[in-house]
Design a protein around this motif. Structure first.
Motif, PDB file in Angstrom:
ATOM      1  N   PHE A   9      14.107  39.842  47.502  1.00 36.93           N
ATOM      2  CA  PHE A   9      15.409  39.499  48.073  1.00 36.93           C
ATOM      3  C   PHE A   9      16.370  40.640  47.761  1.00 36.93           C
ATOM      4  N   PHE A  10      16.951  41.241  48.800  1.00 33.32           N
ATOM      5  CA  PHE A  10      17.907  42.327  48.611  1.00 33.32           C
ATOM      6  C   PHE A  10      19.136  42.089  49.470  1.00 33.32           C
ATOM      7  N   PRO A  11      20.316  42.448  48.940  1.00 36.39           N
ATOM      8  CA  PRO A  11      21.527  42.312  49.737  1.00 36.39           C
ATOM      9  C   PRO A  11      21.614  43.405  50.796  1.00 36.39           C
ATOM     10  N   ALA A  12      22.129  43.028  51.945  1.00 33.89           N
ATOM     11  CA  ALA A  12      22.359  43.979  53.031  1.00 33.89           C
ATOM     12  C   ALA A  12      23.799  43.822  53.499  1.00 33.89           C
ATOM     13  N   VAL A  13      24.390  44.917  53.925  1.00 32.81           N
ATOM     14  CA  VAL A  13      25.747  44.900  54.449  1.00 32.81           C
ATOM     15  C   VAL A  13      25.679  45.131  55.956  1.00 32.81           C
ATOM     16  N   PHE A  14      26.200  44.164  56.715  1.00 34.07           N
ATOM     17  CA  PHE A  14      26.242  44.237  58.171  1.00 34.07           C
ATOM     18  C   PHE A  14      27.641  44.707  58.557  1.00 34.07           C
ATOM     19  N   THR A  15      27.720  45.805  59.328  1.00 30.27           N
ATOM     20  CA  THR A  15      29.009  46.353  59.753  1.00 30.27           C
ATOM     21  C   THR A  15      29.156  46.162  61.253  1.00 30.27           C
ATOM     22  N   PRO A  76      36.906  44.689  55.961  1.00 26.19           N
ATOM     23  CA  PRO A  76      37.153  43.493  56.787  1.00 26.19           C
ATOM     24  C   PRO A  76      36.124  43.295  57.903  1.00 26.19           C
ATOM     25  N   ASN A  77      35.510  44.365  58.389  1.00 34.80           N
ATOM     26  CA  ASN A  77      34.532  44.255  59.481  1.00 34.80           C
ATOM     27  C   ASN A  77      33.092  44.183  58.968  1.00 34.80           C
ATOM     28  N   GLN A  78      32.924  43.881  57.688  1.00 36.29           N
ATOM     29  CA  GLN A  78      31.585  43.818  57.104  1.00 36.29           C
ATOM     30  C   GLN A  78      31.289  42.424  56.562  1.00 36.29           C
ATOM     31  N   ARG A  79      30.013  42.082  56.591  1.00 39.81           N
ATOM     32  CA  ARG A  79      29.523  40.836  56.003  1.00 39.81           C
ATOM     33  C   ARG A  79      28.266  41.180  55.212  1.00 39.81           C
ATOM     34  N   ALA A  80      28.090  40.488  54.102  1.00 38.91           N
ATOM     35  CA  ALA A  80      26.892  40.690  53.283  1.00 38.91           C
ATOM     36  C   ALA A  80      25.955  39.502  53.456  1.00 38.91           C
ATOM     37  N   ALA A  81      24.665  39.782  53.411  1.00 39.19           N
ATOM     38  CA  ALA A  81      23.651  38.727  53.501  1.00 39.19           C
ATOM     39  C   ALA A  81      22.484  39.112  52.610  1.00 39.19           C
ATOM     40  N   LEU A  82      21.839  38.113  52.074  1.00 42.36           N
ATOM     41  CA  LEU A  82      20.642  38.337  51.281  1.00 42.36           C
ATOM     42  C   LEU A  82      19.447  38.303  52.229  1.00 42.36           C
TER      43      LEU A  82
END
Length: 136
Positions: A9-15, A76-82
Protein backbone atom coordinates in the motif's frame (compact mmCIF):
# COMPACT_ATOMS: atom_id res chain seq x y z
CA UNK A 1 16.05 -15.20 2.40
CA UNK A 2 13.45 -12.52 3.10
CA UNK A 3 9.90 -13.14 1.85
CA UNK A 4 8.35 -10.19 0.10
CA UNK A 5 4.78 -9.30 1.09
CA UNK A 6 1.83 -10.26 -1.08
CA UNK A 7 0.32 -6.78 -0.94
CA UNK A 8 1.77 -3.29 -0.77
CA UNK A 9 0.00 0.00 0.00
CA UNK A 10 1.54 3.31 -1.09
CA UNK A 11 0.16 6.84 -1.12
CA UNK A 12 -0.30 8.53 -4.47
CA UNK A 13 -0.99 12.18 -5.23
CA UNK A 14 -3.54 12.86 -7.99
CA UNK A 15 -3.18 16.32 -9.59
CA UNK A 16 -6.13 17.80 -11.49
CA UNK A 17 -5.70 20.59 -14.06
CA UNK A 18 -8.28 21.80 -16.58
CA UNK A 19 -8.07 20.18 -20.02
CA UNK A 20 -5.16 17.92 -18.98
CA UNK A 21 -4.84 14.31 -18.00
CA UNK A 22 -4.81 13.52 -14.29
CA UNK A 23 -1.20 13.28 -13.10
CA UNK A 24 -0.43 10.64 -10.47
CA UNK A 25 2.80 10.69 -8.46
CA UNK A 26 4.14 8.26 -5.86
CA UNK A 27 6.21 10.53 -3.59
CA UNK A 28 8.01 7.64 -1.85
CA UNK A 29 9.04 6.02 -5.10
CA UNK A 30 9.81 9.04 -7.30
CA UNK A 31 7.69 7.69 -10.17
CA UNK A 32 4.64 9.14 -11.92
CA UNK A 33 1.96 8.31 -14.47
CA UNK A 34 -1.31 9.78 -15.69
CA UNK A 35 -4.81 8.92 -16.83
CA UNK A 36 -7.60 10.45 -18.87
CA UNK A 37 -10.12 10.13 -15.99
CA UNK A 38 -10.17 8.92 -12.38
CA UNK A 39 -10.59 5.24 -13.29
CA UNK A 40 -7.84 5.33 -15.91
CA UNK A 41 -5.51 7.20 -13.55
CA UNK A 42 -6.15 4.66 -10.78
CA UNK A 43 -5.48 1.71 -13.07
CA UNK A 44 -2.31 3.35 -14.40
CA UNK A 45 -1.19 4.07 -10.84
CA UNK A 46 -1.76 0.49 -9.72
CA UNK A 47 0.11 -0.88 -12.73
CA UNK A 48 3.03 1.50 -12.20
CA UNK A 49 3.17 0.64 -8.50
CA UNK A 50 3.32 -3.07 -9.28
CA UNK A 51 5.99 -2.71 -11.94
CA UNK A 52 8.11 -0.42 -9.78
CA UNK A 53 7.95 -2.62 -6.69
CA UNK A 54 8.56 -5.77 -8.73
CA UNK A 55 11.69 -4.16 -10.16
CA UNK A 56 12.93 -3.25 -6.68
CA UNK A 57 12.27 -6.80 -5.48
CA UNK A 58 14.04 -8.34 -8.47
CA UNK A 59 17.06 -6.07 -7.97
CA UNK A 60 17.21 -6.89 -4.27
CA UNK A 61 16.72 -3.25 -3.33
CA UNK A 62 14.96 -2.08 -0.20
CA UNK A 63 11.29 -1.16 -0.52
CA UNK A 64 10.80 2.32 0.97
CA UNK A 65 8.47 2.75 3.92
CA UNK A 66 5.23 4.32 2.62
CA UNK A 67 4.40 7.79 3.92
CA UNK A 68 1.17 8.29 5.80
CA UNK A 69 -1.60 9.97 3.82
CA UNK A 70 -1.96 12.53 6.60
CA UNK A 71 1.71 13.51 6.21
CA UNK A 72 1.38 14.57 2.56
CA UNK A 73 1.25 18.28 1.71
CA UNK A 74 -1.31 18.87 -1.03
CA UNK A 75 -2.17 21.80 -3.27
CA UNK A 76 -5.86 22.74 -3.67
CA UNK A 77 -6.01 20.82 -6.99
CA UNK A 78 -4.52 17.63 -5.52
CA UNK A 79 -6.00 14.62 -3.76
CA UNK A 80 -4.17 11.78 -2.05
CA UNK A 81 -5.20 8.13 -2.18
CA UNK A 82 -3.74 4.92 -0.88
CA UNK A 83 -3.04 2.59 -3.80
CA UNK A 84 -2.65 -1.14 -3.27
CA UNK A 85 -1.14 -3.78 -5.47
CA UNK A 86 -1.41 -7.58 -5.18
CA UNK A 87 2.10 -8.75 -5.97
CA UNK A 88 1.58 -12.47 -6.70
CA UNK A 89 -0.30 -11.47 -9.87
CA UNK A 90 2.42 -8.98 -10.81
CA UNK A 91 5.17 -11.51 -10.15
CA UNK A 92 3.41 -14.15 -12.27
CA UNK A 93 2.89 -11.67 -15.10
CA UNK A 94 6.65 -11.22 -15.17
CA UNK A 95 7.05 -14.94 -15.80
CA UNK A 96 6.15 -15.87 -19.34
CA UNK A 97 6.74 -19.57 -18.87
CA UNK A 98 4.44 -21.79 -20.90
CA UNK A 99 2.31 -24.35 -19.10
CA UNK A 100 0.55 -27.33 -20.64
CA UNK A 101 -3.23 -27.62 -20.38
CA UNK A 102 -5.32 -30.49 -21.66
CA UNK A 103 -8.57 -29.46 -23.31
CA UNK A 104 -11.40 -31.48 -24.75
CA UNK A 105 -13.29 -30.39 -27.86
CA UNK A 106 -15.73 -32.19 -30.15
CA UNK A 107 -14.10 -34.23 -32.93
CA UNK A 108 -15.90 -32.26 -35.66
CA UNK A 109 -14.53 -28.97 -34.24
CA UNK A 110 -11.03 -30.42 -34.09
CA UNK A 111 -11.27 -31.58 -37.72
CA UNK A 112 -12.53 -28.18 -38.91
CA UNK A 113 -9.77 -26.34 -37.03
CA UNK A 114 -7.07 -28.67 -38.38
CA UNK A 115 -8.40 -28.23 -41.92
CA UNK A 116 -8.02 -24.46 -41.52
CA UNK A 117 -4.50 -24.81 -40.05
CA UNK A 118 -5.34 -23.24 -36.68
CA UNK A 119 -2.67 -23.10 -33.98
CA UNK A 120 -4.65 -24.37 -30.98
CA UNK A 121 -2.36 -22.77 -28.40
CA UNK A 122 -2.56 -19.37 -30.08
CA UNK A 123 -6.36 -19.54 -30.46
CA UNK A 124 -6.80 -20.52 -26.80
CA UNK A 125 -4.48 -17.72 -25.63
CA UNK A 126 -6.32 -15.14 -27.74
CA UNK A 127 -9.72 -16.35 -26.49
CA UNK A 128 -8.61 -16.29 -22.84
CA UNK A 129 -7.18 -12.78 -23.19
CA UNK A 130 -10.41 -11.59 -24.79
CA UNK A 131 -12.58 -13.17 -22.07
CA UNK A 132 -10.33 -11.76 -19.33
CA UNK A 133 -10.19 -8.29 -20.91
CA UNK A 134 -6.41 -8.41 -21.28
CA UNK A 135 -4.85 -6.39 -24.07
CA UNK A 136 -1.46 -7.68 -25.10
Amino acid sequence: MRKNPDRYFFPAVFTYENDREIAVEFPNLDVATCGKDDADALLSARELLGITLFGLEEDGEDIPTPAKLSALSLAPNQRAALIDVYMPAVRLAGVNKAVTRTVTIPAWLNAAALAQGFNFSQVLQEALKERLGIEA
